[in-house]
Design an enzyme around this catalytic site. Structure first.
Site, short mmCIF file in Angstrom:
data_model
loop_
_atom_site.label_atom_id
_atom_site.label_comp_id
_atom_site.label_asym_id
_atom_site.label_seq_id
_atom_site.Cartn_x
_atom_site.Cartn_y
_atom_site.Cartn_z
N CYS A 119 -49.81 -5.31 -9.17
CA CYS A 119 -48.96 -6.39 -8.66
C CYS A 119 -48.87 -7.52 -9.66
O CYS A 119 -49.77 -8.36 -9.73
CB CYS A 119 -49.51 -6.90 -7.33
SG CYS A 119 -48.60 -8.32 -6.68
N PHE A 261 -34.18 4.07 -2.28
CA PHE A 261 -34.22 5.42 -1.72
C PHE A 261 -33.16 6.33 -2.35
O PHE A 261 -32.45 7.07 -1.66
CB PHE A 261 -34.04 5.40 -0.21
CG PHE A 261 -35.25 4.92 0.55
CD1 PHE A 261 -36.44 5.63 0.49
CD2 PHE A 261 -35.18 3.78 1.32
CE1 PHE A 261 -37.56 5.19 1.19
CE2 PHE A 261 -36.29 3.33 2.02
CZ PHE A 261 -37.49 4.04 1.95
#
Length: 280
Positions: A119, A261
């Protein structure tokens, strides 16, 4: 960069010891060298976990994307430092000499940019900190990307990865043109590092054309990836996974097109669909 490890492979109620190629993850200490009046100062501003290789591109992209520098040309020199150490005999320190240090606020830099391999946004205070840095939105009219090119880009990205097929444990970011040709690709165990490497590379080599290019990334799309793409004024960011809520909010705020996606026959557009050419 990868290394062989002994693993026990279990399949169909049978087990065997085999050699497996594993992506290497090593720390990189980034040291900023700048002039304060007549004195040269060196300060560590970050330690990030990365896949060794393309370290200069990584550091250049990181400094630009986080607006430690405003232009790549503000980097005077990048050099590895220290003795080769550890299992892989690597130099895990890098010194970056800045030729424009008027706006260097080392305390603010060290406070805001603590990163790790999972992160890159860890340690940042809030969305407002980005808004202070970037005030302009991205032009909505460009680029225009055909939907078929979007669906093909993850496969092209995968085919051009040198490390994923060996380890299965590494991320990639690729810069494409509107015809689906890959301009450049970088890999790293950290998805934010892969994008830093890519942006650092294309900026140094003057390969970035915001009017006709887009980014495709492996994995999910988080705040950090959107932020880095925004710093380079890239209008379309594509990922094979899901976006986070903050990534969508940030893309909408600065008029970026966010697509997730992505598969061979489908994708979801989460913001600013005007840039995607869809024909039946």
């Amino acid at each position: 960069m990868n290394s062989n490890y002994k693993v026990i492979k279990f399949r169909s109620n049978n087990s065997e010891e085999v050699n497996d190629q594993i992506s290497i993850e090593e720390p990189l200490q980034i040291i900023l060298k700048y002039k304060d009046k007549e004195n040269w100062i060196e300060n560590t501003i970050s330690v990030t976990m990365r896949t060794p290789g393309d370290d200069e591109d990584l550091v250049a992209g990181f400094l630009f994307n986080e607006r430690v520098i405003e232009k790549i040309s503000h980097i005077e020199n990048i050099e590895a430092s220290g003795e080769a150490a550890g299992q892989y005999k690597l130099q895990n320190k890098i010194i970056v000499t800045i030729n424009n240090s008027e706006n260097i606020d080392i305390d603010k830099i060290k406070r805001n940019f603590l990163t790790n391999s999972s992160c890159g946004v860890c340690g940042k205070t809030s969305l407002e900190s980005l808004e202070i840095i970037k005030k302009d939105k991205i032009l909505k009219s460009i680029p225009k990307i055909p939907h078929k090119i979007i669906m093909k880009s993850p496969d092209i990205l995968r085919q051009n990865q040198s490390e994923f097929s060996k380890t299965g444990g590494i991320h990639a970011s690729g810069l494409f043109n509107a015809s689906g040709e890959i301009i450049a690709l970088k890999e790293d165990v950290g998805r934010h590092n892969a994008l830093d490497k890519l942006i650092g590379f294309v900026l140094k080599d003057n390969l970035l054309d915001n009017s006709s290019q887009f980014l495709t990334c492996s994995g999910r799309l988080n705040f950090d990836l959107v932020q880095k793409a925004l710093m380079a004024n890239i209008g379309v960011l594509i990922g094979v996974g899901a976006p986070t809520s903050l990534a969508i909010d940030l893309a909408n705020k600065f008029d970026m097109t966010l697509v997730g996606f992505v598969k061979e026959d489908s994708f979801n557009i989460y913001s600013n669909n005007e840039r995607i050419i869809i024909k039946n």
